[in-house]
Design a protein around this motif. Structure first.
Motif, PDB file in Angstrom:
ATOM      1  N   LEU A 163      -5.695   4.030  10.655  1.00  0.00           N
ATOM      2  CA  LEU A 163      -6.053   4.600  11.953  1.00  0.00           C
ATOM      3  C   LEU A 163      -7.536   4.440  12.277  1.00  0.00           C
ATOM      4  O   LEU A 163      -7.934   4.616  13.416  1.00  0.00           O
ATOM      5  N   GLY A 164      -8.347   4.125  11.276  1.00  0.00           N
ATOM      6  CA  GLY A 164      -9.758   3.843  11.499  1.00  0.00           C
ATOM      7  C   GLY A 164     -10.610   5.080  11.741  1.00  0.00           C
ATOM      8  O   GLY A 164     -11.648   4.994  12.397  1.00  0.00           O
ATOM      9  N   ALA A 165     -10.219   6.227  11.221  1.00  0.00           N
ATOM     10  CA  ALA A 165     -10.987   7.454  11.421  1.00  0.00           C
ATOM     11  C   ALA A 165     -12.237   7.442  10.552  1.00  0.00           C
ATOM     12  O   ALA A 165     -12.228   6.961   9.417  1.00  0.00           O
ATOM     13  N   GLU A 166     -13.322   7.971  11.094  1.00  0.00           N
ATOM     14  CA  GLU A 166     -14.569   8.097  10.364  1.00  0.00           C
ATOM     15  C   GLU A 166     -14.408   9.147   9.262  1.00  0.00           C
ATOM     16  O   GLU A 166     -13.523   9.998   9.324  1.00  0.00           O
ATOM     17  N   TRP A 167     -15.280   9.126   8.261  1.00  0.00           N
ATOM     18  CA  TRP A 167     -15.128  10.029   7.125  1.00  0.00           C
ATOM     19  C   TRP A 167     -15.218  11.494   7.532  1.00  0.00           C
ATOM     20  O   TRP A 167     -14.553  12.341   6.943  1.00  0.00           O
ATOM     21  N   ARG A 168     -16.025  11.803   8.545  1.00  0.00           N
ATOM     22  CA  ARG A 168     -16.149  13.207   8.979  1.00  0.00           C
ATOM     23  C   ARG A 168     -14.817  13.727   9.527  1.00  0.00           C
ATOM     24  O   ARG A 168     -14.403  14.846   9.225  1.00  0.00           O
ATOM     25  N   LEU A 169     -14.174  12.909  10.339  1.00  0.00           N
ATOM     26  CA  LEU A 169     -12.885  13.307  10.898  1.00  0.00           C
ATOM     27  C   LEU A 169     -11.822  13.414   9.804  1.00  0.00           C
ATOM     28  O   LEU A 169     -11.022  14.348   9.800  1.00  0.00           O
ATOM     29  N   CYS A 170     -11.826  12.472   8.862  1.00  0.00           N
ATOM     30  CA  CYS A 170     -10.864  12.523   7.750  1.00  0.00           C
ATOM     31  C   CYS A 170     -11.071  13.783   6.915  1.00  0.00           C
ATOM     32  O   CYS A 170     -10.103  14.448   6.540  1.00  0.00           O
ATOM     33  N   ALA A 171     -12.327  14.097   6.615  1.00  0.00           N
ATOM     34  CA  ALA A 171     -12.613  15.278   5.801  1.00  0.00           C
ATOM     35  C   ALA A 171     -12.180  16.553   6.517  1.00  0.00           C
ATOM     36  O   ALA A 171     -11.628  17.468   5.900  1.00  0.00           O
ATOM     37  N   ARG A 172     -12.392  16.597   7.823  1.00  0.00           N
ATOM     38  CA  ARG A 172     -12.003  17.790   8.578  1.00  0.00           C
ATOM     39  C   ARG A 172     -10.488  17.899   8.679  1.00  0.00           C
ATOM     40  O   ARG A 172      -9.925  18.980   8.488  1.00  0.00           O
ATOM     41  N   GLN A 173      -9.793  16.807   8.974  1.00  0.00           N
ATOM     42  CA  GLN A 173      -8.343  16.842   9.130  1.00  0.00           C
ATOM     43  C   GLN A 173      -7.621  17.113   7.804  1.00  0.00           C
ATOM     44  O   GLN A 173      -6.624  17.813   7.776  1.00  0.00           O
ATOM     45  N   LEU A 174      -8.131  16.536   6.729  1.00  0.00           N
ATOM     46  CA  LEU A 174      -7.478  16.683   5.425  1.00  0.00           C
ATOM     47  C   LEU A 174      -8.031  17.854   4.622  1.00  0.00           C
ATOM     48  O   LEU A 174      -7.568  18.104   3.510  1.00  0.00           O
ATOM     49  N   SER A 213       0.829  -1.205   0.000  1.00  0.00           N
ATOM     50  CA  SER A 213       0.000   0.000   0.000  1.00  0.00           C
ATOM     51  C   SER A 213       0.860   1.249   0.000  1.00  0.00           C
ATOM     52  O   SER A 213       0.578   2.209  -0.724  1.00  0.00           O
ATOM     53  N   ARG A 214       1.900   1.253   0.786  1.00  0.00           N
ATOM     54  CA  ARG A 214       2.783   2.416   0.876  1.00  0.00           C
ATOM     55  C   ARG A 214       3.477   2.692  -0.455  1.00  0.00           C
ATOM     56  O   ARG A 214       3.625   3.851  -0.864  1.00  0.00           O
ATOM     57  N   ARG A 215       3.897   1.635  -1.144  1.00  0.00           N
ATOM     58  CA  ARG A 215       4.605   1.809  -2.413  1.00  0.00           C
ATOM     59  C   ARG A 215       3.677   2.186  -3.560  1.00  0.00           C
ATOM     60  O   ARG A 215       4.096   2.860  -4.497  1.00  0.00           O
ATOM     61  N   ALA A 216       2.422   1.736  -3.509  1.00  0.00           N
ATOM     62  CA  ALA A 216       1.508   1.960  -4.631  1.00  0.00           C
ATOM     63  C   ALA A 216       0.864   3.343  -4.607  1.00  0.00           C
ATOM     64  O   ALA A 216       0.421   3.824  -5.645  1.00  0.00           O
ATOM     65  N   LEU A 217       0.797   3.988  -3.461  1.00  0.00           N
ATOM     66  CA  LEU A 217       0.082   5.256  -3.333  1.00  0.00           C
ATOM     67  C   LEU A 217       1.041   6.434  -3.318  1.00  0.00           C
ATOM     68  O   LEU A 217       2.163   6.338  -2.813  1.00  0.00           O
ATOM     69  N   ASN A 218       0.563   7.570  -3.824  1.00  0.00           N
ATOM     70  CA  ASN A 218       1.359   8.790  -3.725  1.00  0.00           C
ATOM     71  C   ASN A 218       1.117   9.430  -2.346  1.00  0.00           C
ATOM     72  O   ASN A 218       0.368   8.889  -1.529  1.00  0.00           O
ATOM     73  N   ALA A 219       1.714  10.567  -2.089  1.00  0.00           N
ATOM     74  CA  ALA A 219       1.676  11.162  -0.751  1.00  0.00           C
ATOM     75  C   ALA A 219       0.262  11.558  -0.326  1.00  0.00           C
ATOM     76  O   ALA A 219      -0.151  11.308   0.822  1.00  0.00           O
ATOM     77  N   ALA A 220      -0.509  12.161  -1.228  1.00  0.00           N
ATOM     78  CA  ALA A 220      -1.871  12.585  -0.871  1.00  0.00           C
ATOM     79  C   ALA A 220      -2.767  11.370  -0.628  1.00  0.00           C
ATOM     80  O   ALA A 220      -3.569  11.350   0.329  1.00  0.00           O
ATOM     81  N   GLU A 221      -2.642  10.349  -1.490  1.00  0.00           N
ATOM     82  CA  GLU A 221      -3.447   9.136  -1.304  1.00  0.00           C
ATOM     83  C   GLU A 221      -3.043   8.406  -0.028  1.00  0.00           C
ATOM     84  O   GLU A 221      -3.890   7.837   0.667  1.00  0.00           O
ATOM     85  N   TRP A 222      -1.764   8.412   0.288  1.00  0.00           N
ATOM     86  CA  TRP A 222      -1.296   7.745   1.497  1.00  0.00           C
ATOM     87  C   TRP A 222      -1.870   8.415   2.746  1.00  0.00           C
ATOM     88  O   TRP A 222      -2.199   7.733   3.718  1.00  0.00           O
ATOM     89  N   GLN A 223      -1.995   9.739   2.748  1.00  0.00           N
ATOM     90  CA  GLN A 223      -2.588  10.423   3.900  1.00  0.00           C
ATOM     91  C   GLN A 223      -4.017   9.974   4.115  1.00  0.00           C
ATOM     92  O   GLN A 223      -4.421   9.689   5.249  1.00  0.00           O
TER      93      GLN A 223
END
Length: 193
Positions: A110-121, A92-102
């Motif tokens: 980390l198992g974050a819900e979509w709301r938390l991911c959208a807010r953090q990113l 997974s680490r090798r196949a994804l670029n930096a933005a996709e990896w985040q």
């Protein structure tokens, strides 16, 4: 890799608007390629196995012995659960670029819900879900086409390939004639005098 309907039919949902449940799509030049729904199904199967291996207690981990395809009595020892966890992470680490990896590490590792991911990113909901679907398809393709040992199908990863695709002979079961272990032994009984 040659994709056929027999490989993709079971993985494709019937309601897919791209492949209509067949799992393959025709692209320019008459080439056949797997539909994104199939690649996402492959990713989800590998991710479910990743979660299963991750949630297992470490004291329940077993070592397994695997025969090599070179023949003879060369065997390798390994911990399949830990190897799968490491392979899943590294591929997974090798196949994804930096933005996709985040996005991947926040949502899946980390198992974050979509709301938390959208807010953090700092992404909108639609952009986040489109990115998640692209990541799943990209990693599904990477897990299936990985050489020499793909992560999908996971049962072949954990038990090893049973065919003769690498030139190894197919193992055959040899039965020794005689009593089976389920038959009862007749013990002579002495008569009381």
């Amino acid at each position: 890799m040659e994709w056929t309907r027999s490989e993709t039919l079971a993985l494709a949902p019937n309601a897919c608007s791209q492949c209509f449940g067949t799992g393959v799509r025709l692209v320019r030049g008459g080439h056949v390629r797997p539909c994104s729904c199939v690649l996402r199904s492959i990713f989800r199967a590998c991710y479910a196995r990743f979660r299963f291996c991750l949630e297992k207690q470490t004291n329940l981990s077993l070592t397994s012995i695997d025969g090599t395809h070179r023949g003879g009595c060369r065997n390798t020892w390994g911990r399949k659960n830990e190897e799968f966890l490491a392979d899943f992470y590294l591929v997974s680490r090798r196949a994804l670029n930096a933005a996709e990896w985040q996005i991947f590490s926040a949502h899946y590792l980390l198992g974050a819900e979509w709301r938390l991911c959208a807010r953090q990113l700092k992404l909108e909901r639609g952009l986040l879900f489109h990115a998640i679907y692209r990541i799943e398809a990209k990693l599904g393709l990477a897990y299936k086409t990985l050489e020499p040992y793909p992560l999908f199908p996971t049962d072949e990863y954990f038990q090893g390939a049973t065919g003769s695709e690498n030139g190894a002979p197919v193992p055959q079961v040899v039965r020794i004639p005689g009593k089976s272990k389920h038959q009862r032994l007749k013990v002579p009984v002495r008569k009381a005098a």
